[in-house]
Structure formats: structure tokens, C-alpha cells
Write a protein that holds these residues in place. Sequence first.
Motif, PDB file in Angstrom:
ATOM      1  N   GLY A   8       0.821  -1.210   0.000  1.00  0.00           N
ATOM      2  CA  GLY A   8       0.000   0.000   0.000  1.00  0.00           C
ATOM      3  C   GLY A   8       0.851   1.254   0.000  1.00  0.00           C
ATOM      4  O   GLY A   8       0.529   2.244   0.665  1.00  0.00           O
ATOM      5  N   ALA A   9       1.945   1.220  -0.766  1.00  0.00           N
ATOM      6  CA  ALA A   9       2.946   2.290  -0.705  1.00  0.00           C
ATOM      7  C   ALA A   9       2.664   3.459  -1.641  1.00  0.00           C
ATOM      8  O   ALA A   9       3.437   4.413  -1.673  1.00  0.00           O
ATOM      9  N   SER A  10       1.572   3.413  -2.387  1.00  0.00           N
ATOM     10  CA  SER A  10       1.344   4.444  -3.401  1.00  0.00           C
ATOM     11  C   SER A  10       0.753   5.724  -2.843  1.00  0.00           C
ATOM     12  O   SER A  10       0.719   6.747  -3.540  1.00  0.00           O
ATOM     13  N   ALA A  11       0.276   5.727  -1.604  1.00  0.00           N
ATOM     14  CA  ALA A  11      -0.357   6.934  -1.048  1.00  0.00           C
ATOM     15  C   ALA A  11      -0.450   6.813   0.467  1.00  0.00           C
ATOM     16  O   ALA A  11      -0.197   5.756   1.050  1.00  0.00           O
ATOM     17  N   ALA A  58       0.964  -5.358  -7.304  1.00  0.00           N
ATOM     18  CA  ALA A  58       0.265  -6.514  -6.735  1.00  0.00           C
ATOM     19  C   ALA A  58      -1.136  -6.108  -6.318  1.00  0.00           C
ATOM     20  O   ALA A  58      -1.349  -4.988  -5.848  1.00  0.00           O
ATOM     21  N   ASP A  59      -2.075  -7.011  -6.490  1.00  0.00           N
ATOM     22  CA  ASP A  59      -3.448  -6.799  -6.044  1.00  0.00           C
ATOM     23  C   ASP A  59      -3.710  -7.758  -4.889  1.00  0.00           C
ATOM     24  O   ASP A  59      -3.966  -8.944  -5.090  1.00  0.00           O
ATOM     25  N   LEU A  60      -3.641  -7.239  -3.674  1.00  0.00           N
ATOM     26  CA  LEU A  60      -3.792  -8.093  -2.493  1.00  0.00           C
ATOM     27  C   LEU A  60      -5.248  -8.425  -2.182  1.00  0.00           C
ATOM     28  O   LEU A  60      -5.522  -9.169  -1.244  1.00  0.00           O
ATOM     29  N   ALA A  61      -6.174  -7.879  -2.971  1.00  0.00           N
ATOM     30  CA  ALA A  61      -7.579  -8.283  -2.854  1.00  0.00           C
ATOM     31  C   ALA A  61      -7.818  -9.592  -3.605  1.00  0.00           C
ATOM     32  O   ALA A  61      -8.834 -10.255  -3.401  1.00  0.00           O
ATOM     33  N   ASN A  62      -6.873  -9.947  -4.455  1.00  0.00           N
ATOM     34  CA  ASN A  62      -6.932 -11.202  -5.189  1.00  0.00           C
ATOM     35  C   ASN A  62      -6.440 -12.331  -4.288  1.00  0.00           C
ATOM     36  O   ASN A  62      -5.435 -12.185  -3.584  1.00  0.00           O
ATOM     37  N   GLU A  63      -7.110 -13.456  -4.309  1.00  0.00           N
ATOM     38  CA  GLU A  63      -6.744 -14.566  -3.434  1.00  0.00           C
ATOM     39  C   GLU A  63      -5.303 -15.038  -3.652  1.00  0.00           C
ATOM     40  O   GLU A  63      -4.651 -15.506  -2.717  1.00  0.00           O
ATOM     41  N   ALA A  64      -4.817 -14.905  -4.867  1.00  0.00           N
ATOM     42  CA  ALA A  64      -3.458 -15.361  -5.171  1.00  0.00           C
ATOM     43  C   ALA A  64      -2.438 -14.219  -5.096  1.00  0.00           C
ATOM     44  O   ALA A  64      -1.247 -14.444  -5.329  1.00  0.00           O
ATOM     45  N   GLY A  65      -2.880 -13.010  -4.769  1.00  0.00           N
ATOM     46  CA  GLY A  65      -2.006 -11.846  -4.828  1.00  0.00           C
ATOM     47  C   GLY A  65      -0.827 -11.904  -3.886  1.00  0.00           C
ATOM     48  O   GLY A  65       0.319 -11.650  -4.283  1.00  0.00           O
ATOM     49  N   ALA A  66      -1.072 -12.236  -2.627  1.00  0.00           N
ATOM     50  CA  ALA A  66       0.008 -12.265  -1.636  1.00  0.00           C
ATOM     51  C   ALA A  66       1.012 -13.377  -1.943  1.00  0.00           C
ATOM     52  O   ALA A  66       2.226 -13.184  -1.824  1.00  0.00           O
ATOM     53  N   GLU A  67       0.506 -14.530  -2.344  1.00  0.00           N
ATOM     54  CA  GLU A  67       1.394 -15.651  -2.645  1.00  0.00           C
ATOM     55  C   GLU A  67       2.294 -15.323  -3.834  1.00  0.00           C
ATOM     56  O   GLU A  67       3.497 -15.604  -3.821  1.00  0.00           O
ATOM     57  N   ALA A  68       1.703 -14.699  -4.869  1.00  0.00           N
ATOM     58  CA  ALA A  68       2.485 -14.330  -6.048  1.00  0.00           C
ATOM     59  C   ALA A  68       3.546 -13.295  -5.703  1.00  0.00           C
ATOM     60  O   ALA A  68       4.683 -13.359  -6.180  1.00  0.00           O
ATOM     61  N   LEU A  69       3.186 -12.337  -4.862  1.00  0.00           N
ATOM     62  CA  LEU A  69       4.130 -11.306  -4.442  1.00  0.00           C
ATOM     63  C   LEU A  69       5.287 -11.909  -3.645  1.00  0.00           C
ATOM     64  O   LEU A  69       6.466 -11.624  -3.909  1.00  0.00           O
ATOM     65  N   GLY A  82      12.884  -5.677   6.787  1.00  0.00           N
ATOM     66  CA  GLY A  82      11.625  -5.185   7.334  1.00  0.00           C
ATOM     67  C   GLY A  82      10.450  -5.481   6.421  1.00  0.00           C
ATOM     68  O   GLY A  82      10.609  -5.667   5.208  1.00  0.00           O
ATOM     69  N   LEU A  83       9.287  -5.547   7.028  1.00  0.00           N
ATOM     70  CA  LEU A  83       8.027  -5.731   6.304  1.00  0.00           C
ATOM     71  C   LEU A  83       6.992  -4.825   6.947  1.00  0.00           C
ATOM     72  O   LEU A  83       6.765  -4.902   8.158  1.00  0.00           O
ATOM     73  N   ILE A  84       6.380  -3.963   6.149  1.00  0.00           N
ATOM     74  CA  ILE A  84       5.314  -3.097   6.646  1.00  0.00           C
ATOM     75  C   ILE A  84       4.033  -3.457   5.914  1.00  0.00           C
ATOM     76  O   ILE A  84       3.857  -3.157   4.730  1.00  0.00           O
ATOM     77  N   ASN A  85       3.157  -4.145   6.615  1.00  0.00           N
ATOM     78  CA  ASN A  85       1.857  -4.534   6.067  1.00  0.00           C
ATOM     79  C   ASN A  85       0.885  -3.376   6.264  1.00  0.00           C
ATOM     80  O   ASN A  85       0.151  -3.312   7.251  1.00  0.00           O
ATOM     81  N   ASN A  86       0.902  -2.465   5.289  1.00  0.00           N
ATOM     82  CA  ASN A  86       0.082  -1.264   5.379  1.00  0.00           C
ATOM     83  C   ASN A  86      -1.181  -1.339   4.525  1.00  0.00           C
ATOM     84  O   ASN A  86      -2.172  -0.671   4.817  1.00  0.00           O
ATOM     85  N   ALA A  87      -1.173  -2.157   3.480  1.00  0.00           N
ATOM     86  CA  ALA A  87      -2.319  -2.233   2.580  1.00  0.00           C
ATOM     87  C   ALA A  87      -3.579  -2.611   3.345  1.00  0.00           C
ATOM     88  O   ALA A  87      -3.568  -3.521   4.176  1.00  0.00           O
ATOM     89  N   GLN A 108     -10.004 -10.161   2.818  1.00  0.00           N
ATOM     90  CA  GLN A 108      -8.867 -10.681   2.051  1.00  0.00           C
ATOM     91  C   GLN A 108      -7.651  -9.768   2.181  1.00  0.00           C
ATOM     92  O   GLN A 108      -6.543 -10.228   2.470  1.00  0.00           O
ATOM     93  N   VAL A 109      -7.845  -8.464   1.981  1.00  0.00           N
ATOM     94  CA  VAL A 109      -6.723  -7.523   2.030  1.00  0.00           C
ATOM     95  C   VAL A 109      -6.241  -7.316   3.461  1.00  0.00           C
ATOM     96  O   VAL A 109      -5.042  -7.414   3.750  1.00  0.00           O
ATOM     97  N   ASN A 110      -7.173  -7.023   4.361  1.00  0.00           N
ATOM     98  CA  ASN A 110      -6.810  -6.626   5.727  1.00  0.00           C
ATOM     99  C   ASN A 110      -6.298  -7.780   6.583  1.00  0.00           C
ATOM    100  O   ASN A 110      -5.499  -7.560   7.500  1.00  0.00           O
ATOM    101  N   ILE A 111      -6.772  -8.993   6.287  1.00  0.00           N
ATOM    102  CA  ILE A 111      -6.386 -10.145   7.117  1.00  0.00           C
ATOM    103  C   ILE A 111      -5.618 -11.204   6.331  1.00  0.00           C
ATOM    104  O   ILE A 111      -4.447 -11.471   6.606  1.00  0.00           O
TER     105      ILE A 111
END
Length: 253
Positions: A8-11, A58-69, A82-87, A108-111
Motif C-alpha cells: 500500500g505504498a502508493s499513497a 500486486a493486487d492483495l484483494a486477489n486470493e493469489a495476490g500475496a502468494e504471487a508477491l 523489514g516488512l510493513i503490512n500497510n495495505a 482478504q486484504v486486511n487479514i
Amino acid sequence: MSYVVITGASAGIGERFARALAAEKQNLILVARREERLNTLATELKQQHGIEAIVLKADLANEAGAEALARQINDVGWVLSGLINNAGFGDRGAFADLGLERQLSMIQVNITSLVSLTWQLLPSLRKQPGSFVINVASTAAFQAGPNMAIYYATKAFVLSFSEALHEELRGAGVSVSTLCPGATDSEFATEAHMTNTKLFKAGTMTAEAVVKKSLAQRRKAIVIPGLRNLLMVWSGKLSPRAVTRRLAGWLQA
């Protein structure tokens, strides 16, 4: 050379994390759906601070998004510090009135994506001494939220999950912190249809101030930026849950 991953680094808060860490001369992996914005930000940070800034769409609303990333990051073999889970996102409205697909996307995105990405990148983080994870929750994590039922519930999960990881990884060289901001001046309020609520009309913190507090206390289990937000959370702990949930509903009105 090591990198911090920021989703979620775009804004908003994510962008401010990128700017603050770049000023610390930290190399970055910037993640979001809006690739054009990320490219602009990456170019600016490289020129200003002489860092490496990698852009991954990456689209983390997609079920495969996090795995692909995660697979992309792990396959290249970037060393992570470091990892910042901001999305994440929210939406205002009664549970029965909001679309089911949107609410499931929120989960999907938040959890789900947050958990998946954390699990898949932890092996790399554990190899780097002093690495950290910051999971962005909200002051919403501390009570139920009528008219934003799913959003509040997702942030309660993030808080509980992150606190548990903070203890589990205490001796493994990875610190886990939960950032719990209140109303913040960012795109979130517009996307969540909250700009006209009592909560946001009462005033907001800047995303820059939120991030500054978070990074200064990145080894702390829970970070609540802003005195007003801190007082609200602690007053909620002293009040019956029936009171706190009705107050939360009133603030969203």
C-alpha cells in the motif's frame, strides 16, 4: 544490501513510510496496485536519497495476490530487513447494506493477505538480525464498530495476531509492532466514505506524524500515535463494551 517491503505504498501512510525510510538510507520494495504512482515515487526517492527502490505491482484483494508477491520476492532472493503490512481499506455502512463481495475483499486484504505475506516472508526476515514487522491496524481494533462492522473486526484480528507474533518472535531477532492510528489525513477517509463523519470532522493527524511515531517505536508491541487517540483507547478499556460500541457507532454517523 537489504530491503524493507511496504504494501500500500502508493499513497497515505504507506507513502510516508517509504519517504521516512528512504531518508534513513533504507532500500525499499514498494508494493501497490497503482504502478504508475509507485514508479514516480521510486524515481523521486532514488534521486533524493541514493537508495534502491524496487516497484512490484500486486493486487492483495486477489486470493493469489500475496502468494504471487511473496514468491517473486523470495525467488529473486532479496534480503529483507523489514516488512510493513500497510495495505488495507474500510467502508462505511450497515453490514446488510454493503455488498458482500466488497466486505469479503476487505477481509482478504486486511487479514488473509497480511497473514499470508507475513508467513511467507518471515524466513527471510529471520535471517537478518534486527529485522522488523509493522502491521498497520487502527484504534478501531479496540472495540466493535457498528456501521463499519467488518473493518473494525479485521483490525481487531490484526492487533491480536501481531501481539502474539511479538511474543513468539521476541527471541528470534524479529520485532513485531502493531500501529494503531486514529483518524488520519489520507485517502482512507474518502475511500471509506467517512469524510463527513463526526470522527473525521473532529480533526486528523498527518500521515507523516503517524509514521514518525511508528518508526521511532518500531520495537514496541503496540503504537498508538497521538494523545487524543491514546486517551480514547484507554477510556474505552475502562468503559463497558456496550458503551464503547455505541460510541463508535455514533462517531461513524
